[in-house]
Write a protein that holds these residues in place. Structure first.
Motif, PDB file in Angstrom:
ATOM      1  N   PRO A   5      -7.619  11.523 -28.986  1.00 16.91           N
ATOM      2  CA  PRO A   5      -7.527  10.244 -29.668  1.00 16.91           C
ATOM      3  C   PRO A   5      -7.457   9.055 -28.734  1.00 16.91           C
ATOM      4  CG  PRO A   5      -5.417  11.361 -29.731  1.00 16.91           C
ATOM      5  CD  PRO A   5      -6.402  12.293 -29.082  1.00 16.91           C
ATOM      6  N   THR A   6      -7.387   9.270 -27.443  1.00 18.46           N
ATOM      7  CA  THR A   6      -7.230   8.158 -26.512  1.00 18.46           C
ATOM      8  C   THR A   6      -8.367   8.122 -25.506  1.00 18.46           C
ATOM      9  OG1 THR A   6      -5.830   9.521 -25.111  1.00 18.46           O
ATOM     10  CG2 THR A   6      -4.718   8.085 -26.711  1.00 18.46           C
ATOM     11  N   ASP A   7      -9.587   8.199 -25.949  1.00 15.61           N
ATOM     12  CA  ASP A   7     -10.739   8.176 -25.058  1.00 15.61           C
ATOM     13  C   ASP A   7     -10.903   6.798 -24.424  1.00 15.61           C
ATOM     14  OD1 ASP A   7     -11.308  10.804 -25.661  1.00 15.61           O
ATOM     15  OD2 ASP A   7     -12.680  10.275 -27.292  1.00 15.61           O
ATOM     16  N   GLY A   8      -9.996   6.453 -23.496  1.00 11.76           N
ATOM     17  CA  GLY A   8     -10.101   5.206 -22.752  1.00 11.76           C
ATOM     18  C   GLY A   8      -9.575   3.986 -23.479  1.00 11.76           C
ATOM     19  N   GLN A   9      -8.907   4.151 -24.595  1.00  5.06           N
ATOM     20  CA  GLN A   9      -8.394   3.029 -25.340  1.00  5.06           C
ATOM     21  C   GLN A   9      -6.924   2.840 -25.044  1.00  5.06           C
ATOM     22  OE1 GLN A   9     -11.064   3.924 -29.181  1.00  5.06           O
ATOM     23  NE2 GLN A   9      -9.203   2.889 -29.552  1.00  5.06           N
ATOM     24  N   ASP A  10      -6.491   1.551 -25.120  1.00  4.13           N
ATOM     25  CA  ASP A  10      -5.091   1.262 -24.896  1.00  4.13           C
ATOM     26  C   ASP A  10      -4.246   1.639 -26.107  1.00  4.13           C
ATOM     27  OD1 ASP A  10      -5.591   0.276 -22.365  1.00  4.13           O
ATOM     28  OD2 ASP A  10      -5.935  -1.757 -23.097  1.00  4.13           O
ATOM     29  N   GLU A  11      -4.747   1.319 -27.301  1.00  7.21           N
ATOM     30  CA  GLU A  11      -3.978   1.573 -28.507  1.00  7.21           C
ATOM     31  C   GLU A  11      -4.859   2.293 -29.522  1.00  7.21           C
ATOM     32  OE1 GLU A  11      -1.028  -0.824 -31.529  1.00  7.21           O
ATOM     33  OE2 GLU A  11      -1.936  -1.827 -29.836  1.00  7.21           O
ATOM     34  N   VAL A  12      -4.286   3.299 -30.147  1.00 11.11           N
ATOM     35  CA  VAL A  12      -5.017   4.087 -31.122  1.00 11.11           C
ATOM     36  C   VAL A  12      -4.380   3.856 -32.493  1.00 11.11           C
ATOM     37  CG1 VAL A  12      -5.673   6.413 -31.800  1.00 11.11           C
ATOM     38  CG2 VAL A  12      -5.602   5.808 -29.389  1.00 11.11           C
ATOM     39  N   ALA A  13      -5.225   3.656 -33.504  1.00  9.40           N
ATOM     40  CA  ALA A  13      -4.761   3.407 -34.865  1.00  9.40           C
ATOM     41  C   ALA A  13      -5.247   4.549 -35.755  1.00  9.40           C
ATOM     42  CB  ALA A  13      -5.287   2.061 -35.350  1.00  9.40           C
ATOM     43  N   LEU A  14      -4.599   5.691 -35.633  1.00  2.00           N
ATOM     44  CA  LEU A  14      -5.044   6.864 -36.380  1.00  2.00           C
ATOM     45  C   LEU A  14      -4.732   6.740 -37.864  1.00  2.00           C
ATOM     46  CD1 LEU A  14      -4.085   9.853 -34.073  1.00  2.00           C
ATOM     47  CD2 LEU A  14      -6.326   8.829 -34.436  1.00  2.00           C
ATOM     48  N   VAL A  15      -5.725   7.097 -38.676  1.00  2.00           N
ATOM     49  CA  VAL A  15      -5.550   7.150 -40.122  1.00  2.00           C
ATOM     50  C   VAL A  15      -6.089   8.485 -40.613  1.00  2.00           C
ATOM     51  CG1 VAL A  15      -5.648   4.650 -40.468  1.00  2.00           C
ATOM     52  CG2 VAL A  15      -7.758   5.989 -40.552  1.00  2.00           C
ATOM     53  N   ARG A  16      -5.574   8.936 -41.735  1.00  2.00           N
ATOM     54  CA  ARG A  16      -6.038  10.182 -42.355  1.00  2.00           C
ATOM     55  C   ARG A  16      -6.568   9.831 -43.739  1.00  2.00           C
ATOM     56  NH1 ARG A  16      -2.008  14.562 -41.780  1.00  2.00           N
ATOM     57  NH2 ARG A  16      -3.229  14.861 -39.903  1.00  2.00           N
ATOM     58  N   ARG A  17      -7.769  10.289 -44.027  1.00  2.00           N
ATOM     59  CA  ARG A  17      -8.392  10.019 -45.314  1.00  2.00           C
ATOM     60  C   ARG A  17      -8.716  11.333 -46.016  1.00  2.00           C
ATOM     61  NH1 ARG A  17      -6.019   5.902 -44.693  1.00  2.00           N
ATOM     62  NH2 ARG A  17      -6.948   4.032 -43.825  1.00  2.00           N
ATOM     63  N   HIS A  18      -8.337  11.423 -47.271  1.00  2.00           N
ATOM     64  CA  HIS A  18      -8.573  12.603 -48.108  1.00  2.00           C
ATOM     65  C   HIS A  18      -9.537  12.139 -49.198  1.00  2.00           C
ATOM     66  CE1 HIS A  18      -7.627  16.428 -49.989  1.00  2.00           C
ATOM     67  NE2 HIS A  18      -7.318  15.804 -51.117  1.00  2.00           N
ATOM     68  N   LEU A  19     -10.809  12.518 -49.072  1.00  2.00           N
ATOM     69  CA  LEU A  19     -11.853  11.978 -49.934  1.00  2.00           C
ATOM     70  C   LEU A  19     -12.491  13.060 -50.800  1.00  2.00           C
ATOM     71  CD1 LEU A  19     -13.548   9.849 -47.149  1.00  2.00           C
ATOM     72  CD2 LEU A  19     -11.970   9.023 -48.908  1.00  2.00           C
ATOM     73  N   LYS A  20     -12.582  12.786 -52.090  1.00  2.63           N
ATOM     74  CA  LYS A  20     -13.261  13.695 -53.012  1.00  2.63           C
ATOM     75  C   LYS A  20     -14.739  13.305 -53.039  1.00  2.63           C
ATOM     76  CE  LYS A  20     -13.136  15.584 -57.641  1.00  2.63           C
ATOM     77  NZ  LYS A  20     -12.517  15.482 -58.969  1.00  2.63           N
ATOM     78  N   LEU A  21     -15.618  14.296 -52.905  1.00  4.34           N
ATOM     79  CA  LEU A  21     -17.049  14.051 -52.810  1.00  4.34           C
ATOM     80  C   LEU A  21     -17.771  14.527 -54.063  1.00  4.34           C
ATOM     81  CD1 LEU A  21     -17.550  15.351 -49.170  1.00  4.34           C
ATOM     82  CD2 LEU A  21     -16.926  13.041 -49.923  1.00  4.34           C
ATOM     83  N   ASP A  22     -18.860  13.853 -54.396  1.00  6.91           N
ATOM     84  CA  ASP A  22     -19.723  14.242 -55.500  1.00  6.91           C
ATOM     85  C   ASP A  22     -21.145  14.431 -54.991  1.00  6.91           C
ATOM     86  OD1 ASP A  22     -17.864  14.261 -57.544  1.00  6.91           O
ATOM     87  OD2 ASP A  22     -18.317  12.227 -58.225  1.00  6.91           O
ATOM     88  N   HIS A  23     -21.911  15.220 -55.732  1.00  4.61           N
ATOM     89  CA  HIS A  23     -23.344  15.405 -55.504  1.00  4.61           C
ATOM     90  C   HIS A  23     -23.672  16.029 -54.159  1.00  4.61           C
ATOM     91  CE1 HIS A  23     -23.816  13.204 -59.173  1.00  4.61           C
ATOM     92  NE2 HIS A  23     -23.198  12.169 -58.669  1.00  4.61           N
ATOM     93  N   MET A  24     -22.807  16.909 -53.671  1.00  7.78           N
ATOM     94  CA  MET A  24     -23.068  17.618 -52.422  1.00  7.78           C
ATOM     95  C   MET A  24     -22.671  19.079 -52.593  1.00  7.78           C
ATOM     96  SD  MET A  24     -21.853  15.022 -49.422  1.00  7.78           S
ATOM     97  CE  MET A  24     -22.970  15.657 -48.191  1.00  7.78           C
ATOM     98  N   ASN A  25     -23.521  19.956 -52.079  1.00  6.38           N
ATOM     99  CA  ASN A  25     -23.133  21.354 -52.077  1.00  6.38           C
ATOM    100  C   ASN A  25     -22.338  21.644 -50.803  1.00  6.38           C
ATOM    101  OD1 ASN A  25     -24.946  22.013 -49.914  1.00  6.38           O
ATOM    102  ND2 ASN A  25     -26.617  22.199 -51.394  1.00  6.38           N
TER     103      ASN A  25
END
Length: 112
Positions: A5-25
């Motif tokens: 998460p810190t590939d050369g960045q000073d500050e990391v703003a991690l977020v977690r997203r739980h997304l329901k998907l449609d029209h995909m197998n």
């Protein structure tokens, strides 16, 4: 898929997203997970049935970019009210987070 998460960045703003998907197998969702795994800022991608769980650095990647990639692969977010509500809330949180990061950068660089 996990990356540092810190590939050369000073500050990391991690977020977690739980997304329901449609029209995909399931195969399309798994291919999409590979695409997300290569996207800058993505830390972790988990696919379960019609759900995409993605952890990313909100300073690098946005929910709108996640949705654009999703649509490019023939899918979309579910149109149920809960998913729409969460997407709106996620966007607002990311805007506030990026604004705070920008303010912190200005303060640390001695800007006004």
């Amino acid at each position: 898929m996990t990356t540092s998460p810190t590939d050369g960045q000073d500050e990391v703003a991690l977020v977690r997203r739980h997304l329901k998907l449609d029209h995909m197998n399931q195969l399309q969702i798994e291919q999409l997970a590979e695409v997300f795994g290569a996207e800058p800022g993505v830390v972790k991608v988990v696919v379960r049935k019609h759900w995409l769980d993605i952890d990313y650095d909100a300073a690098v990647l946005t929910l709108d970019r996640v949705i654009a990639l999703l649509e490019a692969y023939g899918g979309e977010l579910s149109h149920d009210w809960w998913t729409a509500f969460k997407a709106h809330w996620y966007r607002r949180r990311e805007e506030k987070l990026r604004a705070r990061l920008a303010q912190d950068d200005d303060e640390s660089s001695g800007g006004p």
